[in-house]
Design an enzyme around this catalytic site. Sequence first.
Site, PDB file in Angstrom:
ATOM      1  CG  HIS B 104      -1.834  -1.135   1.358  1.00  0.00           C
ATOM      2  ND1 HIS B 104      -1.487  -2.248   2.098  1.00  0.00           N
ATOM      3  CD2 HIS B 104      -3.068  -1.394   0.854  1.00  0.00           C
ATOM      4  CE1 HIS B 104      -2.472  -3.143   2.055  1.00  0.00           C
ATOM      5  NE2 HIS B 104      -3.448  -2.656   1.301  1.00  0.00           N
ATOM      6  CG  ASP B 206      33.350 -33.028  14.583  1.00  0.00           C
ATOM      7  OD1 ASP B 206      34.457 -33.574  14.477  1.00  0.00           O
ATOM      8  OD2 ASP B 206      32.273 -33.630  14.381  1.00  0.00           O
ATOM      9  CG  HIS B 209      34.109 -33.487  10.622  1.00  0.00           C
ATOM     10  ND1 HIS B 209      34.643 -32.395  11.269  1.00  0.00           N
ATOM     11  CD2 HIS B 209      33.791 -33.045   9.374  1.00  0.00           C
ATOM     12  CE1 HIS B 209      34.637 -31.347  10.459  1.00  0.00           C
ATOM     13  NE2 HIS B 209      34.129 -31.706   9.302  1.00  0.00           N
ATOM     14  CG  HIS B 214      36.176 -32.671   5.211  1.00  0.00           C
ATOM     15  ND1 HIS B 214      35.033 -32.509   4.455  1.00  0.00           N
ATOM     16  CD2 HIS B 214      35.913 -32.086   6.402  1.00  0.00           C
ATOM     17  CE1 HIS B 214      34.131 -31.830   5.174  1.00  0.00           C
ATOM     18  NE2 HIS B 214      34.634 -31.571   6.350  1.00  0.00           N
ATOM     19  CG  ASP B 361      31.050 -30.576   6.200  1.00  0.00           C
ATOM     20  OD1 ASP B 361      31.444 -31.481   6.950  1.00  0.00           O
ATOM     21  OD2 ASP B 361      31.745 -29.604   5.870  1.00  0.00           O
TER      22      ASP B 361
END
Lengths: 183, 442
Positions: B104, B206, B209, B214, B361
């Site tokens: 508006h 982490d 991991h 990886h 990931d």
Amino acid sequence: MTAQLESSPVTSVDAELQHQIEQFLYLEARFLDERRFEEWLDLFSDDIHYWMPTRSVRYERELDKEFSAPNEVAHFDENKRALEERVTRIRSGMAWAEEPPSRTRHMVHNVIIEPGDSPAELLVRSNILLYRGRLDRDVDLFVGFRQDVLRRSEDADYGWLIARRAIYLDQTLILAKNMSIFF
Amino acid sequence: MALDIRGLVDAKQGTVDPRIYQDEEIYQQELKNVFARCWLFLAHDSQIPNPGDYMTTYMGEDPVLVVRKRDGSVGVFMNQCRHRGMRLCRADAGSAKSFSCSYHGWTYDLSGNLVGVPSEDDAYHNEINKAEWGAIKVAQVDNYRGFIFGTWDPTAPPLIDYIGDFRFYFDAFADRTEAGTELLGGAHRWVFPANWKFAAEQFCSDMYHAPISHASAVLALTPDDQDVDEEVFPMEGMKGRQFSSELGHGTGFFVESGDVLANIVGQKPADWFQGGNPEAVERLGDARAQRMRGAHATLFPNFSFLPGINTLRIWHPKGPNEMEVWAWTLVDKNAPADVREAQRIGTGRTFSVAGMFEQDDGENWSEIQRVLRGHMARQSSFNVQMGLGHEWHDDPDFPGKVNRVYCEMAARGFYRRWADMASGMSWDELMASVGAAVEVSG
């Protein structure tokens, strides 16, 4: 050898060259879909620049800023060695985003050919529609266009090498958990 | 409320109840008690350098406009028209003189004040009090070394206290030179079909991991003559440190070898970040400027970064089962051109939607989320016990509570803070519990 060019209101190349280039792009798509990545790498010149800028939502007056510039970040900004490293990664058996492998189907359309900067080069624009299926339920659809420079090469197995590729996707926020595939 | 959120996290035993990642009721508590109360990273100064420059982002699921005002300060307000709730600005970024609603036409200035109402005289009889109908403003906005943060909560402690003892580690990323840092243009933005906490916790805590998740990227990027275990990702935990703040922040890094940076962004940026910038060494000292390497970090709740690789990102929650990551690349303003260029390419090549590290990931987080659809999968706790009880507080180089680099101490700290906040604990209680630890920050 000079690429054959013939002017007309809608195309600057003759039907035979158009056919040849389209077949080359289909072959490339087939190599990717059949995961023949080493053969795919051979289609690129040693000085390849393989680039996909990022994109953002902009109002019309600032549309010139929607793609990231060459000196800004990109999704892909690769030379030949980097592309080879990506293939090495996939072939390692431990690239979990591609192990088990994705299933891809590269559809290449709307191939438009124009003269390049040198007589041995062509500017080739194509639309792509890329389906990626992964595991049981992952589905990704990438749509965009590519601007390639194809270079005539007597030494190349298929007569041409891709010397430049720019990929412009029609998504800003990428609606996928990764892009572990090639475009 | 029926659910005891604090009971879902047992930091002493090292367990979390998987419902925290998946339950809609918990998610609503999280939006209310975590995202509407915490200091959240919004933007970097360099993204909105000039008056009128703006970007749109989210605080939790609430859309906000971050605007450089004419006086140089930053305004942050809800990206929503007060008339009927329409989103005011639908672009990601740009430059504007004002913001006009496309529904508006109510118009707001760069501070979010309502300055224009179409037909104000005829339709509203000049009876609308525009001062009462400005956009909803974020309660507090502050800037730490170019990083702009905001909170909806007027009672939240000052930003500097919120960062607390994490400041020592954040400065290794944010305060390397007097000239400061800037973001490169362009952003990596994509969607993970997974809860935001998987990502925030991983960057917090982490390192474990990395050699597995990886493995392929490490392999592809490591030269043949390098020994991965010795030189890239040492597997001895004492070759690195993890830090956990009572405030929920955390980081981990190698301190002996662990030269993953050179393989990711190249030798020149690695040298620049690991001792090659004399000003950084002067400001930060030997431990932070030369020996910290391959670091991961999260500033609670959802702002993560990798010093050296120099990606930074926000994990925006999008329901319990989805998040968006918005990632940028940070460079030292006075870094040499070749360092900047290598950083620009290296970050995208490794940590982005197409990055050789981050691709994997996405696979982990989305598959965890999918498994949690199962009723039975949600009945047993997740194990967060690594390094439990083995922390120390008297490290000669790294202040605060530290542990070996392969550890889940920072995850326990992250989840305990999350549970305390999500259950609605007051700021007085929240800050009282960390009083001693904050003193360490210096």
